[in-house]
Design a protein around this motif. Sequence first.
Motif, mmCIF file in Angstrom:
data_model
loop_
_atom_site.group_PDB
_atom_site.id
_atom_site.type_symbol
_atom_site.label_atom_id
_atom_site.label_comp_id
_atom_site.label_asym_id
_atom_site.label_seq_id
_atom_site.Cartn_x
_atom_site.Cartn_y
_atom_site.Cartn_z
ATOM 1 N N LEU A 1 -37.879 -22.041 113.315
ATOM 2 C CA LEU A 1 -37.235 -20.572 113.040
ATOM 3 C C LEU A 1 -37.791 -20.394 111.508
ATOM 4 O O LEU A 1 -37.850 -21.252 110.545
ATOM 5 C CB LEU A 1 -35.707 -20.515 112.948
ATOM 6 C CG LEU A 1 -35.137 -20.876 114.365
ATOM 7 C CD1 LEU A 1 -33.756 -20.683 114.122
ATOM 8 C CD2 LEU A 1 -35.711 -20.238 115.404
ATOM 9 N N GLY A 2 -37.775 -18.886 111.271
ATOM 10 C CA GLY A 2 -38.216 -18.458 109.834
ATOM 11 C C GLY A 2 -36.746 -18.740 109.155
ATOM 12 O O GLY A 2 -35.807 -18.757 109.877
ATOM 13 N N GLY A 3 -36.897 -18.736 107.731
ATOM 14 C CA GLY A 3 -35.934 -18.926 106.765
ATOM 15 C C GLY A 3 -34.786 -18.129 106.971
ATOM 16 O O GLY A 3 -33.524 -18.387 106.886
ATOM 17 N N VAL A 4 -34.984 -16.818 107.043
ATOM 18 C CA VAL A 4 -33.954 -15.667 107.185
ATOM 19 C C VAL A 4 -33.220 -15.728 108.563
ATOM 20 O O VAL A 4 -32.014 -15.710 108.624
ATOM 21 C CB VAL A 4 -34.569 -14.100 107.181
ATOM 22 C CG1 VAL A 4 -33.354 -13.124 107.383
ATOM 23 C CG2 VAL A 4 -35.066 -14.109 105.464
ATOM 24 N N THR A 5 -34.043 -15.834 109.533
ATOM 25 C CA THR A 5 -33.552 -16.083 110.892
ATOM 26 C C THR A 5 -32.641 -17.343 111.091
ATOM 27 O O THR A 5 -31.503 -17.316 111.607
ATOM 28 C CB THR A 5 -34.645 -16.185 112.069
ATOM 29 O OG1 THR A 5 -35.578 -15.135 111.788
ATOM 30 C CG2 THR A 5 -33.815 -16.194 113.336
ATOM 31 N N ASN A 6 -32.795 -18.535 110.517
ATOM 32 C CA ASN A 6 -32.323 -19.676 110.471
ATOM 33 C C ASN A 6 -30.912 -19.424 109.745
ATOM 34 O O ASN A 6 -29.888 -19.755 110.149
ATOM 35 C CB ASN A 6 -32.898 -20.783 109.672
ATOM 36 C CG ASN A 6 -32.433 -22.056 109.931
ATOM 37 O OD1 ASN A 6 -31.907 -22.592 110.968
ATOM 38 N ND2 ASN A 6 -32.818 -22.868 108.849
ATOM 39 N N GLY A 7 -31.191 -18.751 108.640
ATOM 40 C CA GLY A 7 -29.857 -18.611 107.670
ATOM 41 C C GLY A 7 -28.992 -17.436 108.310
ATOM 42 O O GLY A 7 -27.754 -17.818 108.373
ATOM 43 N N ILE A 8 -29.289 -16.511 109.124
ATOM 44 C CA ILE A 8 -28.491 -15.674 109.761
ATOM 45 C C ILE A 8 -27.706 -16.442 110.965
ATOM 46 O O ILE A 8 -26.555 -16.363 111.097
ATOM 47 C CB ILE A 8 -29.405 -14.346 110.510
ATOM 48 C CG1 ILE A 8 -29.991 -13.522 109.619
ATOM 49 C CG2 ILE A 8 -28.463 -13.943 111.655
ATOM 50 C CD1 ILE A 8 -28.823 -12.656 108.844
ATOM 51 N N LEU A 9 -28.523 -17.308 111.732
ATOM 52 C CA LEU A 9 -27.701 -18.109 112.720
ATOM 53 C C LEU A 9 -26.628 -19.069 112.284
ATOM 54 O O LEU A 9 -26.033 -19.712 113.067
ATOM 55 C CB LEU A 9 -28.750 -18.555 113.597
ATOM 56 C CG LEU A 9 -29.742 -17.842 114.510
ATOM 57 C CD1 LEU A 9 -30.862 -18.442 115.175
ATOM 58 C CD2 LEU A 9 -28.880 -17.173 115.390
ATOM 59 N N ARG A 10 -26.859 -19.587 110.833
ATOM 60 C CA ARG A 10 -25.938 -20.109 110.381
ATOM 61 C C ARG A 10 -24.845 -19.638 110.012
ATOM 62 O O ARG A 10 -23.494 -20.093 110.072
ATOM 63 C CB ARG A 10 -26.437 -20.970 109.012
ATOM 64 C CG ARG A 10 -27.489 -21.965 109.288
ATOM 65 C CD ARG A 10 -27.397 -22.906 108.098
ATOM 66 N NE ARG A 10 -28.006 -22.215 107.030
ATOM 67 C CZ ARG A 10 -29.267 -22.175 106.406
ATOM 68 N NH1 ARG A 10 -30.243 -22.701 107.194
ATOM 69 N NH2 ARG A 10 -29.421 -21.363 105.338
ATOM 70 N N ASP A 11 -24.797 -18.379 109.972
ATOM 71 C CA ASP A 11 -23.527 -17.588 109.512
ATOM 72 C C ASP A 11 -23.655 -16.189 109.986
ATOM 73 O O ASP A 11 -24.174 -15.273 109.144
ATOM 74 C CB ASP A 11 -23.356 -17.622 107.840
ATOM 75 C CG ASP A 11 -22.009 -16.881 107.390
ATOM 76 O OD1 ASP A 11 -21.180 -16.770 108.151
ATOM 77 O OD2 ASP A 11 -22.012 -16.590 106.353
ATOM 78 N N VAL A 12 -22.962 -15.886 111.010
ATOM 79 C CA VAL A 12 -23.044 -14.438 111.590
ATOM 80 C C VAL A 12 -21.799 -13.648 111.112
ATOM 81 O O VAL A 12 -20.765 -14.085 111.663
ATOM 82 C CB VAL A 12 -23.484 -14.307 113.215
ATOM 83 C CG1 VAL A 12 -23.425 -12.838 113.653
ATOM 84 C CG2 VAL A 12 -24.541 -15.111 113.433
ATOM 85 N N ARG A 13 -21.964 -12.605 110.293
ATOM 86 C CA ARG A 13 -20.673 -11.868 109.762
ATOM 87 C C ARG A 13 -20.386 -10.616 110.423
ATOM 88 O O ARG A 13 -19.259 -9.977 110.030
ATOM 89 C CB ARG A 13 -21.130 -12.007 108.340
ATOM 90 C CG ARG A 13 -20.925 -13.504 107.618
ATOM 91 C CD ARG A 13 -21.345 -13.616 106.324
ATOM 92 N NE ARG A 13 -20.938 -12.513 105.475
ATOM 93 C CZ ARG A 13 -21.277 -12.274 104.277
ATOM 94 N NH1 ARG A 13 -22.640 -12.720 103.971
ATOM 95 N NH2 ARG A 13 -20.529 -11.618 103.333
ATOM 96 N N LEU A 14 -21.564 -10.123 111.022
ATOM 97 C CA LEU A 14 -21.057 -8.668 111.748
ATOM 98 C C LEU A 14 -22.262 -8.648 112.626
ATOM 99 O O LEU A 14 -22.935 -9.587 113.021
ATOM 100 C CB LEU A 14 -21.510 -7.400 110.633
ATOM 101 C CG LEU A 14 -23.105 -7.370 110.458
ATOM 102 C CD1 LEU A 14 -23.099 -5.816 109.660
ATOM 103 C CD2 LEU A 14 -23.822 -8.088 109.303
ATOM 104 N N PRO A 15 -21.800 -7.748 113.784
ATOM 105 C CA PRO A 15 -22.811 -7.771 114.970
ATOM 106 C C PRO A 15 -24.307 -7.458 114.331
ATOM 107 O O PRO A 15 -24.640 -6.673 113.466
ATOM 108 C CB PRO A 15 -22.567 -6.664 115.864
ATOM 109 C CG PRO A 15 -20.764 -6.581 115.400
ATOM 110 C CD PRO A 15 -20.911 -6.965 113.790
ATOM 111 N N ILE A 16 -25.190 -8.316 115.032
ATOM 112 C CA ILE A 16 -26.647 -8.295 114.647
ATOM 113 C C ILE A 16 -27.505 -8.197 115.997
ATOM 114 O O ILE A 16 -27.264 -8.999 116.879
ATOM 115 C CB ILE A 16 -27.018 -9.491 113.653
ATOM 116 C CG1 ILE A 16 -26.190 -9.535 112.579
ATOM 117 C CG2 ILE A 16 -28.439 -9.457 113.478
ATOM 118 C CD1 ILE A 16 -26.664 -10.705 111.817
#
Length: 277
Positions: free
Chosen positions: A258-273
């Motif tokens: 995974l790309g860094g941003v995608t990986n980070g998002i999947l670690r902490d989802v805080r709103l619907p994405i």
Amino acid sequence: MKTTALLPVITYPDPSPETAIPGVLAMAAALGAQLHALAINVEVRSISNALSRKLVDVSKMTREAEAQCREHGEAFLAKLVEEAKQAGVDTITGAVASNATLLNDTAAIEARYHDFVLCAWANNPTARLTAEAIIFGSGRPTILLPEVDPVRELRNVAVAWDGSRVAARAVADAHEVLRRASRITVLTVTDEKPLSETNAAERLAQGLNARGLSAEAMPFGTEDGPIEVSLQDRALEIGADLMVMGAFGHTRLRDFVLGGVTNGILRDVRLPILLSH
């Protein structure tokens, strides 16, 4: 033409939580979509040898594990149908069985026959692996739904934009979402990496406005914080109901890099994405 959204109901090893149902139904209603909820049950391959037969009844354990998965799927779907009737959401349910090692692939394949995929997000490895398989294997836009207040309408939408091919694909896949929004904010991080265009946010906003949508550019700096945190912080600050973004990753030997941003998002989802690859 009717919009359809798939809800994969995972039953193994970490079952989809029933607490996700209100958010799923609210998002389906906001999309104007018919909800197709599919319980994906596990088939456990029997492993039997002379030692296992002496020590434990493997066949019995297998039957019990499969029955437990089916029971969870049936209970989830029953509760979903009950709440869908109250919410007025057109819902169809079903179930399939898959080998434990192919559960995520099954979810991705099923997703290809729908306009959207709604993933009930939970902070466990099963939810993440399922989401990754669908995002990168289905070819369909996938909406991650953390357990936050249900989104009743998609009035305020944020778009994470860097001018890349993946970001452009996400905007195209989010057409149904964007056309429902009365406000679209294009978020571009200006100090995280070199951008091919210094006015990328403004160009996308202009293009969306030319299509009859209401969009504005909001370039900003991260101040040395992680970009995935900064994007979600800014989206929450402006009251976004949902954020659209491209998912960066590559498949190699069936493993996701995974790309860094995608990986980070999947670690902490805080709103619907809404993620698209």
